[in-house]
Design a protein around this motif. Structure first.
Motif, PDB file in Angstrom:
ATOM      1  N   ASP A   1      40.859  42.320  43.103  1.00  0.00           N
ATOM      2  CA  ASP A   1      39.709  41.542  42.632  1.00  0.00           C
ATOM      3  C   ASP A   1      38.911  42.311  41.585  1.00  0.00           C
ATOM      4  OD1 ASP A   1      40.574  39.689  44.452  1.00  0.00           O
ATOM      5  OD2 ASP A   1      38.835  39.862  45.793  1.00  0.00           O
TER       6      ASP A   1
ATOM      7  N   ASN B   1      39.663  31.620  41.413  1.00  0.00           N
ATOM      8  CA  ASN B   1      38.833  31.753  42.621  1.00  0.00           C
ATOM      9  C   ASN B   1      38.065  33.067  42.629  1.00  0.00           C
ATOM     10  OD1 ASN B   1      39.589  29.271  43.640  1.00  0.00           O
ATOM     11  ND2 ASN B   1      41.250  30.120  44.884  1.00  0.00           N
TER      12      ASN B   1
ATOM     13  N   VAL C   1      33.971  33.265  42.601  1.00  0.00           N
ATOM     14  CA  VAL C   1      33.219  33.957  43.652  1.00  0.00           C
ATOM     15  C   VAL C   1      32.341  35.047  43.035  1.00  0.00           C
ATOM     16  CG1 VAL C   1      33.448  35.531  45.627  1.00  0.00           C
ATOM     17  CG2 VAL C   1      34.827  33.451  45.526  1.00  0.00           C
ATOM     18  N   HIS C   2      32.894  35.793  42.090  1.00  0.00           N
ATOM     19  CA  HIS C   2      32.131  36.860  41.421  1.00  0.00           C
ATOM     20  C   HIS C   2      30.921  36.267  40.688  1.00  0.00           C
ATOM     21  CE1 HIS C   2      31.238  40.529  39.276  1.00  0.00           C
ATOM     22  NE2 HIS C   2      31.295  39.856  38.140  1.00  0.00           N
TER      23      HIS C   2
ATOM     24  N   ARG D   1      29.379  33.417  41.302  1.00  0.00           N
ATOM     25  CA  ARG D   1      28.411  32.933  42.291  1.00  0.00           C
ATOM     26  C   ARG D   1      27.569  34.083  42.835  1.00  0.00           C
ATOM     27  NH1 ARG D   1      32.270  29.493  44.314  1.00  0.00           N
ATOM     28  NH2 ARG D   1      32.840  30.942  45.961  1.00  0.00           N
ATOM     29  N   ARG D   2      28.219  35.192  43.115  1.00  0.00           N
ATOM     30  CA  ARG D   2      27.490  36.366  43.631  1.00  0.00           C
ATOM     31  C   ARG D   2      26.515  36.897  42.598  1.00  0.00           C
ATOM     32  NH1 ARG D   2      32.589  39.244  46.576  1.00  0.00           N
ATOM     33  NH2 ARG D   2      32.539  37.970  48.446  1.00  0.00           N
TER      34      ARG D   2
END
Length: 179
Positions: free
Chosen positions: A134, A163, A167-168, A170-171
Motif C-alpha cells: 500500500d 481501493n 482509502v488513503h 479518505r484518511r
C-alpha cells in the motif's frame, strides 16, 4: 538484564584480607564520577555529578536505548522472516489443494511452533506485506504514475490500486477535517 563494563582509567580495584574470628575478603572499587555514571547510567542522581559525568551518563542511557531498539528491531525482523516462510509454505500447500487444517498441522510439524503462533506469524507477515504494498502504491500514485502502470509494477490488480488510493484519500480528508 544486560551486563555493563567500564574501562578503568582513573579508578582502581583493591582486595584486602581481614583476619579475625572469620577470614573475610573486602573488595574495594574506586571509581571516578565519569566511570560511575557510565556504569550505573540512569540510576545515579544527575545533580550530584560533574558536567563530564553527566555527559557520560547521557551517553550510557542513549547506548542502552539504542541497544533496546536494536534488539526489538531484530526480534521483529526475525518474526517477519519466519512469518514469510510460513506464508510461502502455506501458499504452496494451498496451491496443491490441501485443506486448511492439514496445512496448519504440517506447518506446526515443519517449523516446531504452536498452531496459535503459526497463525499469528502468518497474519503478521501478511499485514506487513500489505502495508508495504500500500505504501508503494501511494508513493507511485503521488509521483503521477497511472493506476494501470502501478498495478503492473506492484503486481496487483487495478481495482486493488483504486481501493488503496481511495482509502488513503479518505484518511487524508479525515485528518484534514480533524485539524
Amino acid at each position: 538484564m544486560t551486563s555493563k563494563q567500564v574501562n578503568f582509567t582513573g579508578g582502581r580495584i583493591s582486595i584486602k584480607r581481614d583476619v579475625g574470628a572469620v577470614t573475610e575478603y573486602v573488595l574495594s572499587i574506586h571509581l571516578t564520577q565519569v566511570e560511575l555514571a557510565e556504569l550505573l547510567g540512569s540510576v545515579v542522581n544527575v545533580r550530584t555529578l560533574t558536567t563530564q559525568a553527566q555527559r557520560a551518563q547521557k551517553r550510557a542511557i542513549q547506548k542502552e536505548e539504542k541497544a533496546r531498539k536494536e534488539a526489538t528491531d531484530k526480534q521483529i525482523s526475525d518474526f517477519l522472516e519466519l512469518g514469510r516462510a510460513l506464508v510461502r509454505d502455506h501458499d504452496r500447500h494451498h496451491a496443491l489443494g490441501m485443506p486448511y487444517g492439514k496445512i496448519l498441522r504440517q506447518l506446526v510439524r515443519d517449523y516446531g511452533v504452536s498452531q496459535q503462533r503459526a497463525v499469528s506469524l502468518i497474519t503478521f507477515a501478511r499485514k506487513q506485506d500489505r502495508q508495504e504494498r500500500d505504501s508503494q502504491i501511494i508513493n507511485l500514485f503521488s509521483e503521477g504514475i497511472s493506476k494501470a502502470e502501478i498495478a503492473r509494477n506492484v503486481g496487483c490488480s487495478v481495482p486493488t490500486v483504486t481501493n488503496v488510493i481511495a482509502v488513503h484519500e479518505r484518511r487524508q480528508l479525515q485528518l484534514g477535517g480533524a485539524k
